[in-house]
Structures are given as structure tokens and as C-alpha cells.
Design a protein around this motif. Structure first.
Motif, PDB file in Angstrom:
ATOM      1  N   LYS A 150       0.837  -1.191   0.000  1.00 23.00           N
ATOM      2  CA  LYS A 150       0.000   0.000   0.000  1.00 23.00           C
ATOM      3  C   LYS A 150       0.874   1.244   0.000  1.00 23.00           C
ATOM      4  CE  LYS A 150      -4.140  -1.944   2.105  1.00 23.00           C
ATOM      5  NZ  LYS A 150      -5.127  -1.841   3.224  1.00 23.00           N
ATOM      6  N   GLN A 151       2.052   1.128   0.583  1.00 22.36           N
ATOM      7  CA  GLN A 151       3.048   2.194   0.544  1.00 22.36           C
ATOM      8  C   GLN A 151       4.352   1.587   0.029  1.00 22.36           C
ATOM      9  OE1 GLN A 151       3.430   4.074   4.403  1.00 22.36           O
ATOM     10  NE2 GLN A 151       1.297   4.739   4.452  1.00 22.36           N
ATOM     11  N   TYR A 152       4.810   2.063  -1.119  1.00 19.39           N
ATOM     12  CA  TYR A 152       6.061   1.544  -1.665  1.00 19.39           C
ATOM     13  C   TYR A 152       7.205   2.165  -0.877  1.00 19.39           C
ATOM     14  CZ  TYR A 152       9.782   0.426  -4.990  1.00 19.39           C
ATOM     15  OH  TYR A 152      10.940  -0.039  -5.573  1.00 19.39           O
ATOM     16  N   ARG A 153       7.889   1.334  -0.109  1.00 17.77           N
ATOM     17  CA  ARG A 153       8.943   1.822   0.782  1.00 17.77           C
ATOM     18  C   ARG A 153      10.093   0.829   0.804  1.00 17.77           C
ATOM     19  NH1 ARG A 153       6.031   2.880   4.722  1.00 17.77           N
ATOM     20  NH2 ARG A 153       6.150   5.150   4.855  1.00 17.77           N
ATOM     21  N   ILE A 154      11.317   1.330   0.656  1.00 18.32           N
ATOM     22  CA  ILE A 154      12.521   0.510   0.765  1.00 18.32           C
ATOM     23  C   ILE A 154      13.295   0.994   1.987  1.00 18.32           C
ATOM     24  CG2 ILE A 154      14.677  -0.203  -0.330  1.00 18.32           C
ATOM     25  CD1 ILE A 154      13.401   0.418  -3.032  1.00 18.32           C
ATOM     26  N   PRO A 155      13.291   0.248   3.088  1.00 17.32           N
ATOM     27  CA  PRO A 155      14.001   0.694   4.294  1.00 17.32           C
ATOM     28  C   PRO A 155      15.455   1.010   3.986  1.00 17.32           C
ATOM     29  CG  PRO A 155      12.685  -1.258   4.743  1.00 17.32           C
ATOM     30  CD  PRO A 155      12.670  -1.073   3.262  1.00 17.32           C
ATOM     31  N   THR A 156      15.901   2.174   4.454  1.00 15.23           N
ATOM     32  CA  THR A 156      17.243   2.657   4.132  1.00 15.23           C
ATOM     33  C   THR A 156      17.944   3.148   5.391  1.00 15.23           C
ATOM     34  OG1 THR A 156      16.349   3.390   2.004  1.00 15.23           O
ATOM     35  CG2 THR A 156      18.546   4.168   2.587  1.00 15.23           C
ATOM     36  N   THR A 213      17.078  10.038   9.747  1.00 18.02           N
ATOM     37  CA  THR A 213      16.900   8.826   8.945  1.00 18.02           C
ATOM     38  C   THR A 213      15.463   8.330   9.030  1.00 18.02           C
ATOM     39  OG1 THR A 213      19.209   8.207   9.323  1.00 18.02           O
ATOM     40  CG2 THR A 213      17.719   6.466   8.566  1.00 18.02           C
ATOM     41  N   GLY A 214      14.905   8.388  10.239  1.00 22.05           N
ATOM     42  CA  GLY A 214      13.520   7.977  10.410  1.00 22.05           C
ATOM     43  C   GLY A 214      12.576   8.813   9.570  1.00 22.05           C
ATOM     44  N   TYR A 215      12.807  10.126   9.567  1.00 22.51           N
ATOM     45  CA  TYR A 215      11.979  11.016   8.756  1.00 22.51           C
ATOM     46  C   TYR A 215      12.101  10.667   7.278  1.00 22.51           C
ATOM     47  CZ  TYR A 215      10.376  15.278   6.433  1.00 22.51           C
ATOM     48  OH  TYR A 215       9.734  16.160   5.616  1.00 22.51           O
ATOM     49  N   LEU A 216      13.312  10.449   6.810  1.00 22.57           N
ATOM     50  CA  LEU A 216      13.538  10.155   5.398  1.00 22.57           C
ATOM     51  C   LEU A 216      12.990   8.794   4.985  1.00 22.57           C
ATOM     52  CD1 LEU A 216      17.108  11.646   4.882  1.00 22.57           C
ATOM     53  CD2 LEU A 216      15.025  12.289   3.638  1.00 22.57           C
ATOM     54  N   ASN A 217      12.669   7.947   5.952  1.00 23.37           N
ATOM     55  CA  ASN A 217      12.087   6.651   5.637  1.00 23.37           C
ATOM     56  C   ASN A 217      10.566   6.641   5.700  1.00 23.37           C
ATOM     57  OD1 ASN A 217      13.918   4.104   5.213  1.00 23.37           O
ATOM     58  ND2 ASN A 217      15.042   5.402   6.641  1.00 23.37           N
ATOM     59  N   VAL A 218       9.975   7.675   6.305  1.00 25.23           N
ATOM     60  CA  VAL A 218       8.527   7.662   6.493  1.00 25.23           C
ATOM     61  C   VAL A 218       7.794   8.678   5.631  1.00 25.23           C
ATOM     62  CG1 VAL A 218       8.295   9.366   8.362  1.00 25.23           C
ATOM     63  CG2 VAL A 218       6.793   7.362   8.312  1.00 25.23           C
ATOM     64  N   VAL A 219       8.492   9.712   5.165  1.00 27.25           N
ATOM     65  CA  VAL A 219       7.828  10.802   4.443  1.00 27.25           C
ATOM     66  C   VAL A 219       7.372  10.351   3.056  1.00 27.25           C
ATOM     67  CG1 VAL A 219       9.946  11.710   3.391  1.00 27.25           C
ATOM     68  CG2 VAL A 219       8.041  13.266   3.893  1.00 27.25           C
ATOM     69  N   GLU A 220       6.291  10.976   2.573  1.00 26.06           N
ATOM     70  CA  GLU A 220       5.731  10.623   1.272  1.00 26.06           C
ATOM     71  C   GLU A 220       6.335  11.482   0.161  1.00 26.06           C
ATOM     72  OE1 GLU A 220       1.413  10.319  -1.064  1.00 26.06           O
ATOM     73  OE2 GLU A 220       1.540  11.221   0.937  1.00 26.06           O
ATOM     74  N   GLN A 243       2.106   6.908  -3.908  1.00 24.93           N
ATOM     75  CA  GLN A 243       2.341   5.742  -3.056  1.00 24.93           C
ATOM     76  C   GLN A 243       3.829   5.457  -2.843  1.00 24.93           C
ATOM     77  OE1 GLN A 243      -0.339   2.787  -5.201  1.00 24.93           O
ATOM     78  NE2 GLN A 243      -0.946   2.356  -3.106  1.00 24.93           N
ATOM     79  N   ILE A 244       4.670   6.443  -3.069  1.00 26.41           N
ATOM     80  CA  ILE A 244       6.105   6.273  -2.866  1.00 26.41           C
ATOM     81  C   ILE A 244       6.471   6.941  -1.548  1.00 26.41           C
ATOM     82  CG2 ILE A 244       8.412   6.782  -3.750  1.00 26.41           C
ATOM     83  CD1 ILE A 244       7.091   6.904  -6.555  1.00 26.41           C
ATOM     84  N   TYR A 245       6.977   6.143  -0.627  1.00 26.34           N
ATOM     85  CA  TYR A 245       7.302   6.629   0.705  1.00 26.34           C
ATOM     86  C   TYR A 245       8.763   6.311   1.013  1.00 26.34           C
ATOM     87  CZ  TYR A 245       2.264   7.111   1.438  1.00 26.34           C
ATOM     88  OH  TYR A 245       0.950   7.492   1.344  1.00 26.34           O
ATOM     89  N   GLY A 246       9.446   7.293   1.589  1.00 24.04           N
ATOM     90  CA  GLY A 246      10.824   7.078   1.981  1.00 24.04           C
ATOM     91  C   GLY A 246      11.803   7.318   0.851  1.00 24.04           C
ATOM     92  N   VAL A 247      12.990   7.739   1.228  1.00 23.41           N
ATOM     93  CA  VAL A 247      13.980   8.141   0.239  1.00 23.41           C
ATOM     94  C   VAL A 247      14.517   6.962  -0.573  1.00 23.41           C
ATOM     95  CG1 VAL A 247      15.950   7.982   1.836  1.00 23.41           C
ATOM     96  CG2 VAL A 247      16.037   9.580  -0.087  1.00 23.41           C
ATOM     97  N   GLY A 248      14.545   5.768   0.024  1.00 22.87           N
ATOM     98  CA  GLY A 248      15.034   4.602  -0.713  1.00 22.87           C
ATOM     99  C   GLY A 248      14.169   4.303  -1.920  1.00 22.87           C
ATOM    100  N   ALA A 249      12.840   4.278  -1.707  1.00 21.85           N
ATOM    101  CA  ALA A 249      11.910   4.030  -2.810  1.00 21.85           C
ATOM    102  C   ALA A 249      11.896   5.197  -3.782  1.00 21.85           C
ATOM    103  CB  ALA A 249      10.509   3.775  -2.263  1.00 21.85           C
ATOM    104  N   ALA A 250      12.009   6.432  -3.260  1.00 27.35           N
ATOM    105  CA  ALA A 250      11.983   7.614  -4.125  1.00 27.35           C
ATOM    106  C   ALA A 250      13.190   7.645  -5.056  1.00 27.35           C
ATOM    107  CB  ALA A 250      11.936   8.876  -3.275  1.00 27.35           C
ATOM    108  N   ALA A 251      14.368   7.332  -4.530  1.00 28.23           N
ATOM    109  CA  ALA A 251      15.581   7.335  -5.350  1.00 28.23           C
ATOM    110  C   ALA A 251      15.454   6.337  -6.505  1.00 28.23           C
ATOM    111  CB  ALA A 251      16.798   7.011  -4.498  1.00 28.23           C
ATOM    112  N   LYS A 252      14.915   5.154  -6.204  1.00 29.16           N
ATOM    113  CA  LYS A 252      14.734   4.131  -7.231  1.00 29.16           C
ATOM    114  C   LYS A 252      13.675   4.543  -8.240  1.00 29.16           C
ATOM    115  CE  LYS A 252      17.412   0.531  -6.182  1.00 29.16           C
ATOM    116  NZ  LYS A 252      18.365  -0.065  -7.150  1.00 29.16           N
TER     117      LYS A 252
END
Length: 724
Positions: free
Chosen positions: A74-80, A191-198, A202-211
């Protein structure tokens, strides 16, 4: 304004500011043991929510070898982790959102006071939130109060409160922020903020956003890329670089200017970064599908069965799509591919109103692993291209019926009752009138007023003797012999045997009086289903049961063969190898236990009884010969009245399966088989189980088992060789 009014207003604002400062400082004082009241409990509770509610993660579905085939989220997120995020990204965010992030203790006093006075005095609503406060807000919105479904009103209210423009909300947010700063180091908060922000879509977190935005890892984000992402958190929708490239560029360049002001970027480097194009992936963002469509046209049916299976096992949809699980399935990629190729070779994927499916199950006494689920149709949402998201191979979607494949259950019940032996003769007259039928064509003998016998003949053109062994009957499939055997055995044991050997969801669906129709409200309904599963033994209408007129699941049909080849041990057809959580720990899955449903000797004898269908004289012999099939095999074909659907169920000790061809949209008429690739709907059908279904089965199995040893079938038990 009078001087007294101005003085009063100024005094009020000063008092307000004092209250705000006192309120913000409250948690610090409380932590030191100076004050303790209900407010501290609230703050502690909300802080615990941030600690105890993990962010939604992507669930990954793999094949049996561990190769990913689909993602559910539901939220595309890659833990970073912190060291996996570029410094350029971090400094871009700090520079534009919270320049004094490393200096304050959770709250920027100047900004908060300015916002409070401006808001209270009727000016523009101001935020002045620190990154710590924004982390709290985003966590509450995207995690704690995440809306799980359209009826989740509690979460919606929680989100509204987390975003309301009020002093009360700011005060609560500030309290939690200060408390967090006493428990978490700055780098962890960032780091927590960068992993939770939209970051939109449906892209959440900097890991998913970078990809998704640039096709790179977060560690490799450049100044320009990091500035674009940092600028987006202010308003993800309005600053989407694909929909609003000009606004996104303007905001990115503003962030770069702030990096210069914060002395984190040299002016010359900033000028070069500002001159760069946005550089996002054309037509993006690039992210995986959020459901089983991501498994592709070939593997989607298996993924769908995995999802359905886990939901029936007790996992809820939201947990499945947010838990960050790794689901290793039992799907063999090669077997699934060969099954798909064979199904599509026989019936074109875009052929209107014709579905051809194949389900393969591995026999075993401890587990029945589903190896492949395939259809001629592709899995997907484009109906014009022959795609569907209905679970054609596994669900109860063949509304036409199985036909004579259900004779297996009559044979098994007769063996159990002693009414027949596998080598003993049964009666097979050319025609027969059964008094088990409660309605029928006028040409049938009248039993009582409004009640007729069930009249049937063997297949037109067949030249059966008046009697034959049960083994030969299973090979050649005379209708009359099995209706007579059904009468001798009794309807109760036959129906019970169908459920025992594997048709459990199928039976439950039909006993409930329902049909599953994937395309229309009334097409494909089989009127005989209501009488085919009558509750009373020998009640009117039951005679047709052995001829399989009711809707069924092809996967369950395949599992029947697996049960027989497992010595009578039924196990649920499972697609699950292992499920692990986000930390790699195994998660137990609730599955029905295996059951010894018939004696092993009976199952082995039944296997021998079904061992001639692929040999000369058998209904599936031409299909087997076409691929040079030489392995010992059990098998049974089936064709329904009017040739509107047909089946083949069979297998070897290594692999069992069920193949079906049917009209998924229902309608009157039959199916015409003109050879591989030439199957269509028609008025007067010529389809039989030995044609399309058997060719689909043997075409796939010959490829899948190529190079594997030939395993013999078990020997029959003398107890079941002759009637008792």
C-alpha cells in the motif's frame, strides 16, 4: 485601533506565548520528576505509538527458488539506513526544512513563537515545525493513523487531528518531539523522517523515491536529485516532477539556494546543479506493481492463489500488503512456464469465451505443494488482450462441470463399500433408466406424478460390451456402468468420497447452491447443480452426480489425483513454502492438517484402476501418444452434456494435475476442437476430455518430467481386486 485594545491584545499574545513555552517545556520537567499528570500519559502513549507501530513495508512473493515474482504493498517503501543515504540528500533536506536541526532539542523556539502569535492574531497560518516535529506528524499520518480501508473512519479522524491548524495540535506535536530528542540521536531522527515521508504516488521514503524517480540507490543521490526530493516533501502532489515539471524545477533550485545559505554547497557547484535537467525517469515513476499484476501474465494466477490462500488462512489483507513479509511459494518457474505454454498452444489466449487451464500438484504424505497454475488467458486487466484477474485455474470458475472425471468418486466409494473390485466386472448396458432422478424429459419413464426416471445412454457410436472390469470402465468411461454402480453404493458415500479425496471448496460452493460466474450474472449456470448434490441418499436427481454436471475448481481436481498418488493422504493444495517477517523470522501459517481419507490399499488399487487411460483403447491415449508418453500414469477424462466443458485428471507419483477447458462466460452451446490452436465455441460441440484437456496435460508434463526417473505406480491391494 485604540491604544488600550493594542495593549490588551499584546498582553494576550504574551500570555499565550508563555503558556505555549510552558506547555512545550512540560515533558522535560515531567521527565525530571517535577510534574506528572494526564498530559504526560498522553505524550508517553503517542511516543509509544511511534515506537511500536512499524511503518508499512513491501511484501515480496517469490518462487520456490527464492526469485521474486511480485510485490504487494500500500506504501512503496525501501528501508534505508543512515549510511545508505547520500550526504547531499541529508543536507538538502536540513537546509530547506530545518536549518537549525542539529542545534535545537526538538522545537525551534523562535519559529514556534512566531507561528503561534501570527496564527492567534489572525495572520496567515504558519508551521515553523522542526524536522523532529515533522517526523512526528508524518509518522502519525502515514503509519499510526494510516487509513487501512474506505471504512476506517477512526484512522481518518486521526489523520485530520494530526494535520489540523491549531495551537493544541502544535503543542502536542512539540511535546512528543522534545521527548523523542531525549531518546533518539539526531541522525536516527533524520533517517527515520527520510524513511517515512511521502514523495507522491504511493512512494514513501527516500530509498523508494531514489529508485522510482532516478533509478539509483539513495546513497548515490546527487545534489540536484536530493534537492528535488527534499523540495517535494513540502507538497508532493503539487511538486510532482512529471505533472508539474516547472514548479518542481523552481522548488529544486530554491532548495539548492538554501544549501548555499547553509554553507553546505559552494555557489559554483550550486549554479551547475541548478542548470541540470530534472533527470527523472521518463514516463515514471518507475516502481513495481502494487499487487499480483506485477507477477506478470504468466505467474499472476499463482500469485493470486497465494493471496487467496493466506487470507483464508487468517491473515488480513492490510497485514499482507503492509507487513513486509517474504513469501517463498512452492511455484516451480519452469513447470509453470511449460503449463502456460501448453495451455496456450491448445487454445489461443484471445479466443472468445474459451478458458483452458492446468493445475499441477506434487503428491506427498506430509504436504501437497502446488507447482503450477496456468491458463491460456493471460493474467491482467486488459480484457481485449485476453487478460483476466479471475483465478481461473484455482477458483470454482468452471461452471460447465467436470463430466466423467467424477466417476473416480463412484469407483472409490464402490471399492470402499465392497460393491466392486478393481478387476471385477460391472454392468455396462447400452442404456439405462435410473429411478434416482426427480424430473426429466417426457421420454423417460414416469415414476410418479411429476417424477421421471433419469434416462441415459453411453456415448453415441461406442460399442461397449454388456459388462467389463471396473479398470476397463475407468479406461473407456461407459456412463451406464457408473450410474448403476452409484445406485449400488449409495449416494451418500459417493458424495462424501468426492469431498474426502479433494473437492472440498467445490462441494461447499455447490451445496450452498451457488455458482461462481466471472463474466456475467447468469451465464453458465448449471441447473442440474441443485439436484446433483441433494442432501438425502438416493434422493431424486442424484444419479447425475457421477457424470459431473456441477461447477468445480481445476486445482482441487488436480489435488484429487495427488491424494490418490499419496496413498490416500489428503493435504490442502498449498502454495506456501515459507513466510518470514520483516526481520527474517518465520511466521506460522494456519493450514488444514493432512488426513488419511481412505486406506492406502484402496488408494493404490484405485491408482491401478486408473492406469489404463493413456494406453491404447483409453480415452486419453491419442493425446499421450502424440508426445511419446511412456510413464506409468493414472488418468480419467470427462466431458459434460452438450460438450460445453471437458476435463482430464491424472498424474505420476512425482506430479499430479487437473486440466479443464470451459466457457467462462457461460452461455448455451458447446466447444469445438479442431486441433491445437483451433478450439472455439459452437452450437453442436465435439469437445471431449481426451482432446484439449488431455493434450494440455501431457504436453506440459512431457516437458516438465523430461530427464527425471520413471517411477512405477503402487501395486493393488488384493482386498480391493474383487467385490466383497
Amino acid at each position: 485601533m485604540r491604544k488600550t485594545d493594542g495593549l490588551l491584545k499584546l498582553t494576550g499574545l504574551c500570555l499565550l506565548a508563555g503558556v505555549l513555552v510552558a506547555g512545550v517545556l512540560f515533558p522535560v520537567a515531567g521527565a525530571a520528576g517535577v510534574v506528572s499528570n494526564q498530559a504526560s500519559t498522553t505524550v508517553d502513549s503517542m511516543s509509544s505509538d511511534l515506537a511500536n507501530d512499524p511503518p508499512p513495508l513491501v511484501t515480496t512473493v517469490t518462487d520456490s527458488a527464492g526469485n521474486p515474482i511480485a510485490t504487494l504493498f500500500k506504501q512503496y517503501r525501501i528501508p534505508t539506513a543512515s549510511d545508505e543515504i547520500s550526504d547531499a540528500m541529508k543536507w538538502a533536506l536540513v537546509s530547506v526544512e530545518d536549518r537549525r536541526f542539529y542545534d535545537h532539542r526538538g522545537v525551534d523556539w523562535k519559529g514556534t513563537m512566531r507561528a503561534a502569535i501570527s496564527n492567534q492574531s489572525g495572520g496567515d497560518t504558519q508551521g515553523a515545525s522542526t524536522l523532529t516535529q515533522q517526523y512526528v506528524k508524518n509518522y502519525l499520518i502515514n503509519v499510526v493513523h494510516r487509513v487501512k480501508d474506505e471504512n476506517d473512519t477512526e484512522a481518518k479522524v486521526g489523520q485530520e487531528k494530526a494535520q489540523e491548524q491549531s495551537i493544541a495540535r502544535k503543542l502536542k506535536e512539540a511535546r512528543i518531539a522534545i521527548q523523542l530528542e531525549t531518546k533518539m540521536p539526531k541522525e536516527q531522527i533524520l533517517t527515520g523522517y527520510l524513511n517515512v515521508v511521502e514523495f507522491s504516488r504511493q512512494i514513501y521514503g527516500v530509498g523508494a523515491a531514489a529508485k522510482s524517480y532516478f533509478g539509483v540507490n539513495a546513497k548515490d543521490l546527487s545534489v540536484a536529485q536530493g534537492a528535488l526530493l527534499a523540495g517535494m516533501v513540502n507538497n508532493p502532489g503539487a511538486l510532482d516532477p512529471w505533472n508539474h515539471p516547472e514548479k518542481a524545477t523552481e522548488r529544486r533550485n530554491f532548495v539548492i539556494e538554501k544549501m548555499v545559505e547553509n554553507q553546505k554547497l559552494a555557489p559554483a557547484d550550486a549554479e551547475r546543479a541548478q542548470a541540470e535537467p530534472l533527470g527523472v525517469i521518463p514516463g515514471g515513476p518507475s516502481k513495481p506493481a502494487a499487487n499480483c499484476t506485477g507477477a506478470g501474465t504468466e505467474n499472476g494466477f499463482f500469485c493470486q492463489y497465494v493471496e487467496d490462500y493466506l487470507l483464508k488462512s487468517g491473515m488480513n489483507m492490510d497485514d499482507l500488503y503492509t507487513g513486509g513479509y517474504t513469501i517463498r511459494t512452492t511455484m516451480d518457474q519452469r513447470a509453470n512456464h511449460e503449463a502456460k505454454v501448453s495451455a496456450e498452444t491448445q487454445v489461443n489466449k484471445t479466443q472468445k469465451n474459451v478458458a483452458n487451464t492446468l493445475s499441477l500438484v506434487r503428491p506427498g504424505k506430509e504436504k501437497h505443494e502446488v507447482v503450477a497454475l496456468a491458463a491460456n488467458r493471460d493474467y491482467g486487466g486488459d480484457a481485449a488482450q485476453g487478460q483476466t484477474t479471475y483465478a481461473l485455474p484455482s477458483g470454482v470458475y468452471n461452471t460447465g462441470g467436470a463430466g466423467s472425471s467424477y466417476k473416480i468418486f463412484t469407483a472409490a466409494a464402490a471399492l470402499q463399500q465392497g460393491a466392486a473390485g478393481i478387476f471385477g466386472n460391472i454392468q455396462t448396458p447400452g442404456s439405462y433408466s435410473s429411478k434416482m432422478f426427480g424430473g426429466g424429459p417426457p421420454r423417460c419413464p414416469l415414476i410418479a406424478r411429476g417424477t421421471y426416471a433419469y434416462c441415459l445412454n453411453n456415448n453415441e457410436g461406442s460399442n461397449y460390451p454388456g459388462s467389463m472390469s471396473l479398470q476397463t470402465a475407468l479406461q473407456t468411461s461407459p456412463n451406464t456402468g457408473f450410474v448403476i454402480l452409484e445406485e449400488k453404493t449409495g449416494m451418500g458415500p459417493v458424495v462424501e468420497m468426492a469431498s474426502k479425496l479433494g473437492m472440498r471448496e467445490t462441494m461447499a460452493s455447490n451445496l450452498g447452491g451457488g455458482t461462481v460466474d466471472p463474466e456475467s450474472d447468469d451465464a453458465g449456470r448449471n441447473t442440474s447443480q441443485q439436484v446433483a448434490f441433494g442432501p438425502k441418499e438416493n434422493s431424486p436427481g442424484n444419479a447425475s452426480f457421477t457424470l459431473g454436471p456441477a461447477p468445480l475448481s481445476g486445482l482441487e481436481l488436480g489435488n484429487v489425483a495427488a491424494t490418490i498418488l499419496s496413498g490416500g493422504m489428503w493435504c490442502p493444495p498449498t502454495p506456501i513454502g515459507e513466510v518470514t517477517d520483516r526481520d527474517g523470522k518465520p511466521i506460522p501459517i494456519t493450514e488444514a492438517p493432512c488426513e488419511q481419507v481412505v486406506e492406502e490399499g484402496l488408494a493404490n488399487s484405485l491408482a491401478v484402476g486408473m492406469s489404463k487411460d493413456d494406453l491404447p483403447g483409453g480415452t486419453a491415449a491419442p493425446a499421450a501418444a502424440a508426445v511419446g508418453w511412456q510413464r506409468p500414469t493414472i488418468g480419467k477424462t470427462g466431458t459434460t452434456q452438450g460438450n460445453g466443458s471437458a476435463t482430464f485428471v491424472g498424474g505420476t507419483p512425482q506430479l499430479a494435475g487437473g486440466a479443464m477447458v470451459f466457457r467462462p462466460e457461460g452461455g448455451r452451446g458447446g466447444l469445438c476442437d479442431g486441433g491445437p490452436g483451433k478450439v472455439s465455441t459452437c452450437g453442436e460441440g465435439n469437445m471431449f476430455g481426451g482432446k484439449t484437456p488431455a493434450r494440455t496435460f501431457f504436453g506440459a508434463m512431457s516437458k516438465i518430467l523430461e530427464g527425471q526417473e520413471t517411477v512405477p505406480l503402487p501395486a493393488p491391494d488384493p482386498k480391493y481386486e474383487q467385490p466383497r
